[in-house]
Design a protein around this motif. Structure first.
Motif, PDB file in Angstrom:
ATOM      1  N   MET A  84      -3.967  -3.931   8.455  1.00  0.00           N
ATOM      2  CA  MET A  84      -3.512  -2.540   8.439  1.00  0.00           C
ATOM      3  C   MET A  84      -4.443  -1.673   7.590  1.00  0.00           C
ATOM      4  N   TYR A 120       0.071   6.431   4.425  1.00  0.00           N
ATOM      5  CA  TYR A 120       1.226   5.807   5.096  1.00  0.00           C
ATOM      6  C   TYR A 120       1.724   4.585   4.325  1.00  0.00           C
ATOM      7  N   HIS A 121       0.783   3.800   3.781  1.00  0.00           N
ATOM      8  CA  HIS A 121       1.155   2.558   3.091  1.00  0.00           C
ATOM      9  C   HIS A 121       1.279   2.719   1.579  1.00  0.00           C
ATOM     10  N   ALA A 122       1.061   3.940   1.065  1.00  0.00           N
ATOM     11  CA  ALA A 122       1.082   4.144  -0.393  1.00  0.00           C
ATOM     12  C   ALA A 122       2.496   3.980  -0.942  1.00  0.00           C
ATOM     13  N   ASP A 124       6.049   4.565  -2.783  1.00  0.00           N
ATOM     14  CA  ASP A 124       7.037   5.646  -2.724  1.00  0.00           C
ATOM     15  C   ASP A 124       7.165   6.292  -4.102  1.00  0.00           C
ATOM     16  N   ARG A 185       2.821  13.078   2.164  1.00  0.00           N
ATOM     17  CA  ARG A 185       3.800  12.309   2.958  1.00  0.00           C
ATOM     18  C   ARG A 185       5.203  12.740   2.568  1.00  0.00           C
TER      19      ARG A 185
ATOM     20  N   GLU B  40       1.657 -10.451   6.141  1.00  0.00           N
ATOM     21  CA  GLU B  40       0.543  -9.534   5.887  1.00  0.00           C
ATOM     22  C   GLU B  40       0.877  -8.087   6.262  1.00  0.00           C
ATOM     23  N   ASN B  41       1.853  -7.889   7.154  1.00  0.00           N
ATOM     24  CA  ASN B  41       2.224  -6.524   7.544  1.00  0.00           C
ATOM     25  C   ASN B  41       3.074  -5.826   6.496  1.00  0.00           C
ATOM     26  N   MET B  43       2.469  -6.045   3.035  1.00  0.00           N
ATOM     27  CA  MET B  43       1.762  -6.137   1.763  1.00  0.00           C
ATOM     28  C   MET B  43       1.225  -4.786   1.317  1.00  0.00           C
ATOM     29  N   GLY B  44       1.671  -3.711   1.954  1.00  0.00           N
ATOM     30  CA  GLY B  44       1.360  -2.377   1.460  1.00  0.00           C
ATOM     31  C   GLY B  44       2.218  -2.072   0.242  1.00  0.00           C
ATOM     32  N   ASP B  45       2.012  -0.876  -0.329  1.00  0.00           N
ATOM     33  CA  ASP B  45       2.733  -0.527  -1.561  1.00  0.00           C
ATOM     34  C   ASP B  45       4.062   0.165  -1.299  1.00  0.00           C
ATOM     35  N   GLY B  46       4.258   0.744  -0.108  1.00  0.00           N
ATOM     36  CA  GLY B  46       5.503   1.473   0.142  1.00  0.00           C
ATOM     37  C   GLY B  46       5.530   2.030   1.554  1.00  0.00           C
ATOM     38  N   GLY B  47       6.272   3.129   1.724  1.00  0.00           N
ATOM     39  CA  GLY B  47       6.342   3.776   3.029  1.00  0.00           C
ATOM     40  C   GLY B  47       7.321   3.103   3.979  1.00  0.00           C
ATOM     41  N   ARG B  48       7.175   3.463   5.272  1.00  0.00           N
ATOM     42  CA  ARG B  48       8.149   3.018   6.275  1.00  0.00           C
ATOM     43  C   ARG B  48       8.257   1.504   6.411  1.00  0.00           C
ATOM     44  N   PRO B  49       7.122   0.760   6.445  1.00  0.00           N
ATOM     45  CA  PRO B  49       7.272  -0.692   6.662  1.00  0.00           C
ATOM     46  C   PRO B  49       8.190  -1.342   5.628  1.00  0.00           C
ATOM     47  N   ALA B  51      10.416   0.148   3.681  1.00  0.00           N
ATOM     48  CA  ALA B  51      11.778   0.698   3.760  1.00  0.00           C
ATOM     49  C   ALA B  51      12.561  -0.001   4.880  1.00  0.00           C
ATOM     50  N   ARG B  54      13.422  -3.561   3.784  1.00  0.00           N
ATOM     51  CA  ARG B  54      14.563  -3.603   2.847  1.00  0.00           C
ATOM     52  C   ARG B  54      15.877  -3.425   3.611  1.00  0.00           C
ATOM     53  N   HIS B  81      -4.865 -13.271  -2.321  1.00  0.00           N
ATOM     54  CA  HIS B  81      -3.886 -13.294  -1.240  1.00  0.00           C
ATOM     55  C   HIS B  81      -2.637 -14.074  -1.663  1.00  0.00           C
ATOM     56  N   ARG B  84      -0.565 -11.699  -3.610  1.00  0.00           N
ATOM     57  CA  ARG B  84       0.181 -10.758  -2.751  1.00  0.00           C
ATOM     58  C   ARG B  84       1.402 -11.449  -2.144  1.00  0.00           C
TER      59      ARG B  84
END
Lengths: 246, 283
Positions: A84, A120-122, A124, A185, B40-41, B43-49, B51, B54, B81, B84
């Motif tokens: 991503m 998008y991935h940052a 919240d 965002r 791996e999808n 492992m971002g810091d926030g946002g929609r995925p 949320a 959760r 990795h 993470r």
């Protein structure tokens, strides 16, 4: 070379023979079966770039993008399994890729798309109340420092990248000239906003912790209030620190 | 050896979670009792995925399925990795964690596929060392999945099922039996998939995968099946699944559908078909 050295090298180089001693059904030489892995690797990475850079793709055309992405993938395979976020090196690659040399804006459009994806991935962050700034006196406002949300990104270009992005999302023909863009965002979907002159430097200074008055001193009065409205409405401010708390 | 108080996946059907099914799953999960995500999808810091994750984790047991650890890699595991992964498993506390008997990273480059390895004493030692490290670092038992393969190595010294049994004996890990992979790999190497299942260390199986594959031929006209996860589960795979269930008893079973995604009712119907077969062996 270990077995995996030879295997990996042949995956990314279609001209290199597959490593020896690979077999298919009944012990026959593996032949084209190795191409299944080659195709999986390259096609999957190209797809990740197609997902990440839809406007770049639209600008050069789907078929051209696939071929170009194939070259990029072989030259710059990802360094982590987080697909991503794959393609950080694409703007630099585009800047040095002769077939797109005539599209001077392309690397900066890719940078804008990277900024949108990063946003998008940052992480919240709860935004401040939209009335929070109005509660401060002009003097207190000038001395306040803002903390910006982690999803805020800034992109500056000699090209009209905001207009180009808009044109690919139903907007009018882009204007000429340089543009500065704020990515914020407000919910889960990042939005690019065109900044007034001086906006990029001003927001960068705010982000670095410069008090509001000094950070935005280059902007015209009317642009300052418009910029603060934009930051509030796009939920880009996560904290306001008045002077007396510093 | 590891904490076993963590609730396991229920022996019911689950599906791979996709953002487009988010509202439908919460509205009416049908026969779906748990969800699987690709580590791996998320492992971002926030946002929609995160949320969405959760939100579904509040309702369903979650299985975290990694695709990027490169357990079969010749080089050392990537400590970043692993960190993470440890973070994700730490906050999510999923019911299960699984990875693949494969490699995907070489000299720091991530090759984005589950690549095959020969089965030798040397690769066995390496895979076991890596699994020991993973289980130690994550503080939990993992499941290892049998791969879909398109070719074999002349230097292979033992059957895949023997290799997996030895990994289980040495590391204490469990196994994820991918029945579609059994069908794909056995067809591709001209072997008998029923014999493979009969030799599989069934007592270690903590989860089963079912998925669709594409049918092609190689340049000699021999069948070449591709593990695509883009269609319904094929009939021969359902038959093998029924055979596996008769040996293993009821097992948590995932419908994997990752490309050309179907609408929710189509996916739920696949899960219902798995549920019917589980019911038959549970009765």
């Amino acid at each position: 070379m270990t077995g995996q050295d030879a295997f990996a090298a042949a995956l990314l180089d279609p001209d290199r023979a597959p490593p020896g001693r690979l077999t298919g059904a009944g012990g026959a030489p593996a032949g084209r079966r190795f191409d299944v892995y080659r195709n999986n690797v390259v096609a999957g990475l190209i797809e990740a770039l197609e997902t990440g850079f839809p406007v770049v793709r639209a600008l050069v055309g789907a078929a051209f993008f696939r071929a170009m992405a194939g070259e990029f993938v072989r030259a710059h395979p990802p360094r982590t399994p987080l697909l991503m976020l794959y393609g950080e090196a694409l703007p630099g690659f585009l800047a040095g890729f002769p077939p797109v040399a005539h599209l001077g804006y392309l690397p900066d459009v890719a940078r804008l798309e990277l900024a949108l994806r990063d946003s998008y991935h940052a992480a919240d962050a709860a935004p401040v109340d939209p009335g929070a700034l109005a509660a401060l006196s002009p003097q207190a406002l000038a001395r306040a420092r803002l903390r910006l949300a982690p999803a805020v990104r800034l992109v500056r270009s000699d090209w009209p990248i905001h207009g180009i992005w808009q044109a690919h999302h139903g907007g009018p023909r882009p204007p000429q000239g340089a543009q500065e863009v704020l990515v914020a965002r407000p919910g889960f979907d990042p939005v690019p906003h065109l900044l007034p002159p001086g906006g990029y430097r001003g927001i960068a200074a705010l982000r670095a912790g410069v008090p509001l008055g000094a950070a935005l001193s280059d902007l015209q009065e009317s642009n300052i209030s418009a910029l603060l409205q934009l930051l509030l409405q796009s939920r880009a401010i996560s904290a306001i620190t008045p002077e007396d708390a510093q | 050896m590891f904490d076993t108080t963590r609730p396991a996946l229920p022996p019911r059907p689950g599906v791979g979670f996709k953002a487009r099914h988010f509202a439908a799953i919460l509205d009416d999960p049908g026969p779906v009792a748990w969800l699987e995500i690709h580590a791996e999808n998320y492992m971002g810091d926030g946002g929609r995925p995160l949320a969405q994750l959760r939100a579904v984790a509040d309702r369903f047991p979650i299985s975290v399925h990694g695709v990027g650890l490169s357990i079969g890699g010749a080089g050392p595991l990537d400590p970043d990795h692993l960190a993470r992964l440890s973070h994700l498993l730490g906050w999510l506390a999923p019911a299960s964690f699984s990875e693949h008997l494969a490699w995907s990273t070489h000299e720091g480059a991530y090759l984005n596929d589950l690549l095959p390895l020969p089965y030798t004493a040397r690769t066995l030692a390496r895979v076991c060392d890596h699994i020991d490290l993973v289980q130690d670092r994550l503080g939990r038992r993992m499941l290892l999945e049998n791969p879909a393969t398109y070719l074999d190595f002349a230097e292979t010294e033992m059957a895949e099922t023997d290799f997996l049994a030895r990994v289980v004996a040495r590391t204490g890990c469990g196994l994820l039996l991918d029945v579609n992979n059994v069908h794909v790999a056995c067809t591709n190497r001209g072997a008998d998939p029923v014999a493979y299942l009969d030799a599989f260390p069934m007592a270690a199986v903590g989860e089963i995968h079912l998925g669709g594959h594409d049918v092609q031929k190689d340049e000699h006209g021999a069948p070449l099946l591709i593990d695509s996860h883009g269609t319904q589960v094929a009939d021969p795979v359902w038959a093998l699944y029924a055979h596996a269930l008769r040996r293993a008893g009821p097992v948590a079973t995932l419908i994997e559908w990752d490309t050309d995604l179907p609408d929710w009712p189509t996916l739920a119907a696949e899960a219902a078909r798995a549920a019917a077969l589980i019911d038959r062996v549970a009765a």
